[in-house]
Design a protein around this motif. Sequence first.
Motif, short mmCIF file in Angstrom:
data_model
loop_
_atom_site.label_atom_id
_atom_site.label_comp_id
_atom_site.label_asym_id
_atom_site.label_seq_id
_atom_site.Cartn_x
_atom_site.Cartn_y
_atom_site.Cartn_z
N LEU A 38 52.26 41.38 41.73
CA LEU A 38 52.05 41.13 40.30
C LEU A 38 51.63 39.68 40.12
CD1 LEU A 38 52.25 42.54 37.54
CD2 LEU A 38 54.68 41.96 37.50
N HIS A 39 50.37 39.48 39.80
CA HIS A 39 49.77 38.13 39.79
C HIS A 39 49.52 37.66 38.37
CE1 HIS A 39 46.15 35.49 39.68
NE2 HIS A 39 46.75 34.91 40.69
N PHE A 40 49.93 36.42 38.09
CA PHE A 40 49.69 35.81 36.78
C PHE A 40 48.95 34.49 36.95
CE2 PHE A 40 53.10 38.75 35.90
CZ PHE A 40 52.69 39.32 34.70
N GLU A 41 47.80 34.40 36.33
CA GLU A 41 46.92 33.24 36.45
C GLU A 41 47.26 32.12 35.47
OE1 GLU A 41 43.10 31.47 37.89
OE2 GLU A 41 44.60 32.88 38.65
N ALA A 42 48.03 32.44 34.43
CA ALA A 42 48.22 31.51 33.30
C ALA A 42 48.72 30.12 33.69
CB ALA A 42 49.14 32.14 32.26
N PRO A 43 49.73 29.96 34.56
CA PRO A 43 50.16 28.60 34.88
C PRO A 43 49.04 27.76 35.50
CG PRO A 43 51.80 30.19 35.60
CD PRO A 43 50.58 30.97 35.21
N GLU A 53 47.88 49.05 56.94
CA GLU A 53 47.81 48.93 58.39
C GLU A 53 48.40 47.60 58.84
OE1 GLU A 53 43.79 49.39 59.57
OE2 GLU A 53 43.70 51.53 59.10
N LYS A 54 48.13 46.56 58.07
CA LYS A 54 48.57 45.21 58.44
C LYS A 54 50.07 45.05 58.29
CE LYS A 54 47.77 40.57 58.84
NZ LYS A 54 49.15 40.27 59.23
N ASN A 55 50.60 45.53 57.17
CA ASN A 55 52.00 45.23 56.82
C ASN A 55 52.94 46.42 56.86
OD1 ASN A 55 51.70 42.34 56.12
ND2 ASN A 55 50.34 43.12 54.53
N GLY A 56 52.40 47.64 57.01
CA GLY A 56 53.25 48.80 57.15
C GLY A 56 53.75 49.41 55.86
N VAL A 57 53.29 48.90 54.71
CA VAL A 57 53.67 49.46 53.41
C VAL A 57 52.43 49.58 52.54
CG1 VAL A 57 56.04 48.57 53.47
CG2 VAL A 57 54.21 47.16 52.49
N SER A 58 52.46 50.53 51.62
CA SER A 58 51.36 50.67 50.67
C SER A 58 51.46 49.60 49.60
CB SER A 58 51.39 52.05 50.02
OG SER A 58 52.64 52.28 49.38
N GLY A 59 50.33 49.17 49.05
CA GLY A 59 50.35 48.04 48.12
C GLY A 59 49.47 48.23 46.90
N CYS A 60 49.83 47.50 45.86
CA CYS A 60 49.08 47.50 44.60
C CYS A 60 48.99 46.06 44.11
CB CYS A 60 49.79 48.36 43.56
SG CYS A 60 49.13 48.24 41.88
N VAL A 61 47.80 45.64 43.69
CA VAL A 61 47.60 44.31 43.10
C VAL A 61 47.34 44.47 41.61
CG1 VAL A 61 46.17 42.24 43.04
CG2 VAL A 61 46.64 43.35 45.22
N VAL A 62 48.17 43.83 40.78
CA VAL A 62 47.97 43.81 39.34
C VAL A 62 47.57 42.40 38.95
CG1 VAL A 62 48.97 44.25 37.06
CG2 VAL A 62 49.73 45.60 39.05
N SER A 63 46.32 42.23 38.51
CA SER A 63 45.81 40.90 38.18
C SER A 63 44.69 41.01 37.17
CB SER A 63 45.29 40.20 39.46
OG SER A 63 44.77 38.92 39.15
N ALA A 64 44.48 39.93 36.43
CA ALA A 64 43.38 39.89 35.47
C ALA A 64 42.10 39.37 36.09
CB ALA A 64 43.76 39.00 34.28
N VAL A 65 42.19 38.70 37.24
CA VAL A 65 41.04 37.97 37.76
C VAL A 65 40.38 38.72 38.91
CG1 VAL A 65 41.89 35.74 37.00
CG2 VAL A 65 42.48 36.55 39.27
N ASP A 66 39.06 38.61 38.98
CA ASP A 66 38.30 39.34 39.99
C ASP A 66 38.65 38.93 41.41
OD1 ASP A 66 36.74 41.08 38.41
OD2 ASP A 66 35.39 39.45 37.85
N LEU A 67 39.04 37.68 41.61
CA LEU A 67 39.39 37.23 42.95
C LEU A 67 40.52 38.07 43.54
CD1 LEU A 67 39.35 35.33 45.38
CD2 LEU A 67 40.82 33.78 44.09
N LEU A 68 41.61 38.20 42.80
CA LEU A 68 42.76 38.95 43.31
C LEU A 68 42.46 40.44 43.40
CD1 LEU A 68 45.56 37.80 44.15
CD2 LEU A 68 44.14 36.21 42.87
N LYS A 69 41.76 40.97 42.40
CA LYS A 69 41.40 42.38 42.46
C LYS A 69 40.47 42.64 43.63
CE LYS A 69 40.85 44.48 38.42
NZ LYS A 69 40.39 44.77 37.05
#
Length: 403
Positions: free
Chosen positions: A296-301, A236-252
């Motif tokens: 696509l989220h990477f926490e490692a750095p 609704e906000k951005n007009g496209v469907s989205g998927c979050v890929v992350s290891a951490v609970d915050l991003l999920k």
Amino acid sequence: MKYLVLLCDGMADTPHPTLDGKTPMECAEKPLMDKLAATAETGMCRTVAKGLKPGSDVANLSVMGYDPKVCYTGRSPLEAASIGVDLKPTDVALRCNIVTLSGEENYEDKTMVDYCSGDISTEEAHEIIATVEKELGNEIYKFYGGVSYRHCLVVSNGTTDLGCMTPPHDISGRVIGEYLSKSENAAPLIELMKKSYDILKDHPVNLARRAKGLHEANSIWLWGEGRKPALQSFKEKNGVSGCVVSAVDLLKGIGICAEMETPDVKGATGYIDTNFEGKAQAGIEAFKKGTELVYLHFEAPDECGHRGEAQNKVKAIEYIDSRALKPVLEYLESCGDSFRILIMPDHPTPLETMTHSAEPVPFLIYDSRKAESGIKSFTEKNAAETGLFIENGPDIMNRLLEK
């Protein structure tokens, strides 16, 4: 049109003496990021608005197009959503780290040895949290297990007026006394932390870790308080469907609250040992199912920055380039659709300070349909020299989507 956001958490940095006066981005061999940057729009973006704390919560909300000043209610409620906790309006959630403290008799005299208990496994951590819940949980306090050292406390009819509840990763190597909140409202929570040390110091998990010479999970640490968030749907906000890929609970948790897909990836840890290929494949599968934007989220750095691990931070950036960006880019180039890619950190996590910074971060936006006049390599300095600056962080998503 397909959209990829490659979010390299904490990647931006300052020149560091152990890297010959360079930043990790300048040292890293990242041929694909540099190739994209050569024909991409590049610049700097302020992801943390002035007056806000530079956390991954605020910064990632900003990159996703949300205004944290309007929608942010605290870090832990977002993590609670990922864990599966259904918060009541009167509940307050807090992040519950399990940390390693030194052995001084008085709690206030102890030092924060390790904010992540030696990167403790989720299985060990759940044993620790189960004991904490058994001994300290009641009708007011309820503890929930998360991933590795990251867990959750829910306080029934709680308050967010707790004074300064300091993130443990901000005080590595420091005596904790001056960083404990002096607020009367926080006193019961500080007492829980103190009691947890007595409960955990000789816990079977810690006895086993002690025998192996590993850091022990000998105290809980509470911070990041907040109430149940109310995010507008990402579509609704951005007009496209989205998927979050992350290891951490915050991003999920952000993804769940924004009604985005949040696939689980086996072996995703949030550190340099994460399953880079598995996360990339999860993003590809989301595209194949028709999802328009993959985050696509990477926490490692970020983790390497908090630990002061310069070489590992360089390696984390290189792994993201070779093991994650490479397969996703190959898929996008082969599928026949036009695509746009945004690559950026959420905030800097300088090796020198080992904590987050609110400074602007570099970004690149690549468009498969056209070639911009880009930069030689994707670094903080090169991005800044273009002169392009996005002051309002949430505008970066509009720029990606050409809104």
